[in-house]
Design a protein around this motif. Structure first.
Motif, short mmCIF file in Angstrom:
data_model
loop_
_atom_site.label_atom_id
_atom_site.label_comp_id
_atom_site.label_asym_id
_atom_site.label_seq_id
_atom_site.Cartn_x
_atom_site.Cartn_y
_atom_site.Cartn_z
N PHE A 117 0.84 -1.21 0.00
CA PHE A 117 0.00 0.00 0.00
C PHE A 117 0.87 1.25 0.00
CE2 PHE A 117 -3.83 -2.31 1.58
CZ PHE A 117 -4.66 -1.85 0.59
N ALA A 118 1.88 1.25 0.87
CA ALA A 118 2.74 2.41 0.99
C ALA A 118 3.41 2.72 -0.34
CB ALA A 118 3.78 2.18 2.08
N LYS A 119 3.79 1.64 -1.06
CA LYS A 119 4.44 1.84 -2.35
C LYS A 119 3.50 2.52 -3.35
CE LYS A 119 6.11 -1.93 -4.14
NZ LYS A 119 6.77 -3.22 -4.14
N MET A 120 2.20 2.22 -3.21
CA MET A 120 1.24 2.79 -4.17
C MET A 120 0.71 4.15 -3.74
SD MET A 120 -1.09 -0.27 -5.62
CE MET A 120 -2.01 -0.58 -4.15
N GLY A 121 1.07 4.59 -2.53
CA GLY A 121 0.53 5.81 -1.91
C GLY A 121 -0.02 6.89 -2.82
N TRP A 122 0.84 7.64 -3.49
CA TRP A 122 0.39 8.79 -4.28
C TRP A 122 -0.48 8.35 -5.45
CZ3 TRP A 122 1.74 9.04 -9.42
CH2 TRP A 122 2.79 8.20 -9.83
N LYS A 123 -0.19 7.16 -5.97
CA LYS A 123 -1.01 6.66 -7.09
C LYS A 123 -2.46 6.48 -6.65
CE LYS A 123 2.72 4.17 -9.34
NZ LYS A 123 3.24 2.85 -9.67
N ILE B 117 -13.41 6.05 -17.08
CA ILE B 117 -12.36 7.04 -16.84
C ILE B 117 -11.26 6.46 -15.97
CG2 ILE B 117 -11.86 9.32 -15.88
CD1 ILE B 117 -14.88 9.94 -16.35
N SER B 118 -11.67 5.79 -14.88
CA SER B 118 -10.66 5.44 -13.88
C SER B 118 -9.97 4.09 -14.12
CB SER B 118 -11.26 5.48 -12.48
OG SER B 118 -12.41 4.69 -12.44
N LEU B 119 -10.64 3.16 -14.80
CA LEU B 119 -10.00 1.85 -14.99
C LEU B 119 -8.72 1.94 -15.83
CD1 LEU B 119 -10.30 -1.18 -14.23
CD2 LEU B 119 -11.34 -1.51 -16.45
N PRO B 120 -8.76 2.65 -16.99
CA PRO B 120 -7.51 2.79 -17.75
C PRO B 120 -6.41 3.46 -16.93
CG PRO B 120 -9.37 3.53 -19.07
CD PRO B 120 -9.89 3.29 -17.69
N LEU B 125 -1.31 3.11 -13.93
CA LEU B 125 -0.56 3.31 -12.70
C LEU B 125 0.04 2.01 -12.18
CD1 LEU B 125 -2.90 5.78 -10.78
CD2 LEU B 125 -0.65 6.30 -11.69
N GLY B 126 -0.31 0.89 -12.82
CA GLY B 126 0.32 -0.37 -12.45
C GLY B 126 -0.51 -1.27 -11.56
N LEU B 127 -1.77 -0.94 -11.31
CA LEU B 127 -2.62 -1.84 -10.54
C LEU B 127 -3.04 -3.02 -11.41
CD1 LEU B 127 -2.99 0.93 -8.91
CD2 LEU B 127 -5.12 -0.07 -8.15
N LYS B 128 -3.21 -4.18 -10.78
CA LYS B 128 -3.67 -5.34 -11.53
C LYS B 128 -5.15 -5.57 -11.23
CE LYS B 128 0.15 -6.45 -13.52
NZ LYS B 128 0.24 -6.15 -14.94
#
Lengths: 153, 272
Positions: A117-123, B117-120, B125-128
């Motif tokens: 979570f901390a790594k993703m913070g700002w994202k 809007i948010s899924l792309p 951002l690298g979320l799976k």
């Protein structure tokens, strides 16, 4: 199968209800009696919903939260003969009260992922902003069109 | 009774700590900080999540991995009475729902726009799979229940919902009051449309949005509040059904289409 599930959920709901009742009394100044009645009723609705959901999962798989919320809705809706009792006794239970305990459990459960979570913070902050903005703009757009079409504005 | 004993034996540590956290934080109550731009709010629940998280195996190590997982299985149980409460509130307000009319109901579907809007963005951002839980809705309480229920407390989808839930609880009200100002200044939406839109499914964000709109358009302020409140309540009622039958299937489908493409793109660009 359903019976075993019922007993298991009964046990878990029982211990969780105790925390919720405690936080209701301490954090939201409820009387002990009101708190026990209110949370007791909510837990009975929850237990019934969970059991129905388990039984129904043989036929169709739907989230158990849906059965619980639907059951609560029906019991409090204008067609219900016991709606006054249900609404009055549970309205005492603070809406947010059950959630502090929930937050604590969730936190303990998320504790193993703090690093990621901390790594993703700002994202996450950027993403959250986009999600809120997207929901707001989408609704505004539909509302604008519908209000215009119906001649309300 | 023997069953309850075995439950207690298995869960006691997680349980006792949760009791202590809840009691302390509930007696402190909601914290709010004025940071000039607006107020940052921290509900006891959010605080409890943060404290609980810090005790975990990654940081303070009070709990090991196994105990941390036990916490997850109690989340679902603690959610159940809460969902019952949401259902009861919805039922009690059912007659109001009929009053507010079709415009408000249709407008609920506008909430789905956020997915495209948010899924792309989430994928870039690298979320799976976290992005599915994060992007299908505004991530308020009922959504939290739904994702935990469908995917299980340890699933990546649930983590996505939780992450946005927590961030949203902290910054949501500030962001809404700022953003509403910006959108109102565009002058393309009618104040009443904006009022309806501010009911996004969170009471505090709705109040922030509708309150700000009321000061921008004082002549509409009463109607804005009524519409915002009604729309908010409606989102609370319909959220779980729209989520189950429409939003989650759409998000999952879109994820399956977009994920491979964006993964390719990210690799080419060399984004971490």
């Amino acid at each position: 199968m359903v019976r075993k599930y019922f007993v298991q959920q009964l046990g878990l709901l029982f211990i969780v209800s105790i925390i919720i009742i405690l936080t209701n009394i301490i954090g939201y100044n409820m009387t002990i009696k009101n708190s026990i009645i209110g949370i007791g009723i909510l837990s009975i609705i929850a237990l019934t919903g969970l059991t129905v959901s388990k039984f129904m999962s043989k036929f169709v798989k739907l989230p158990s939260m849906m059965y619980i919320s639907l059951l609560g809705l029906l019991l409090a809706s204008p067609i219900s003969p016991i709606k006054d009792f249900i609404i009055n006794s549970t309205s005492q239970a603070a809406f947010l009260a059950p959630t502090t305990a929930l937050g604590a459990f969730a936190g303990i459960s998320l504790g193993k992922d703090i690093k990621s979570f901390a790594k993703m913070g700002w994202k996450l902050v950027i993403l959250t902003i986009f999600i809120i903005a997207g929901t707001f703009l989408g609704s505004a757009l539909v509302a604008q069109v519908v209000l215009r079409l119906t001649g309300a504005i | 009774m023997t069953f309850i004993k075995s439950v207690v034996r298995k869960y006691w540590k997680v349980y006792v700590v949760a009791v202590v956290i809840s009691i302390i934080l509930d007696s402190i109550g909601t914290l709010s900080f004025n940071i000039g731009l607006g107020t940052l709010t921290i509900l006891p629940m959010v605080f409890a999540t943060i404290v609980g998280g810090l005790l975990g195996p990654d940081t303070l190590k009070l709990f090991d991995l196994k105990e941390s997982k036990l916490g997850g299985s109690l989340v679902l149980v603690a959610l159940a009475p809460f969902m019952a409460k949401m259902g009861v509130s919805a039922g009690a307000n059912l007659s109001k729902l009929v009053e507010v009319g079709p415009a408000l109901i249709l407008q609920e579907f506008g909430n789905l726009a956020t997915i495209v809007i948010s899924l792309p963005l989430a994928l870039l951002l690298g979320l799976k799979r976290e992005s599915i839980g994060a992007c299908y809705s505004i991530n308020r309480d009922s959504n939290l229940g739904l994702t935990t229920d469908i995917y299980g407390p340890d699933a990546p989808e649930t983590k996505g919902t939780f992450a946005v839930y927590i961030v949203g609880s902290v910054i949501g009200t500030i962001f809404m009051s700022l953003f509403v100002n910006i959108v109102a200044s565009w002058g393309i939406f009618h104040p009443l449309a904006l009022g309806m839109a501010s009911g996004i499914g969170s009471g505090s964000m709705m109040s922030a949005g509708a309150g700000t709109l009321g000061t921008i358009y004082p002549e509409f302020s009463d109607q804005i509040l009524v519409l915002g409140g009604a729309s908010d309540m409606l989102t609370g009622i319909t959220g779980i059904y729209i989520g189950t039958f429409i939003a989650l299937p759409i998000t999952t489908k879109l994820y399956k289409i977009l994920e491979p493409k964006l993964e390719h793109f990210r690799k080419k660009k060399g984004v971490a």
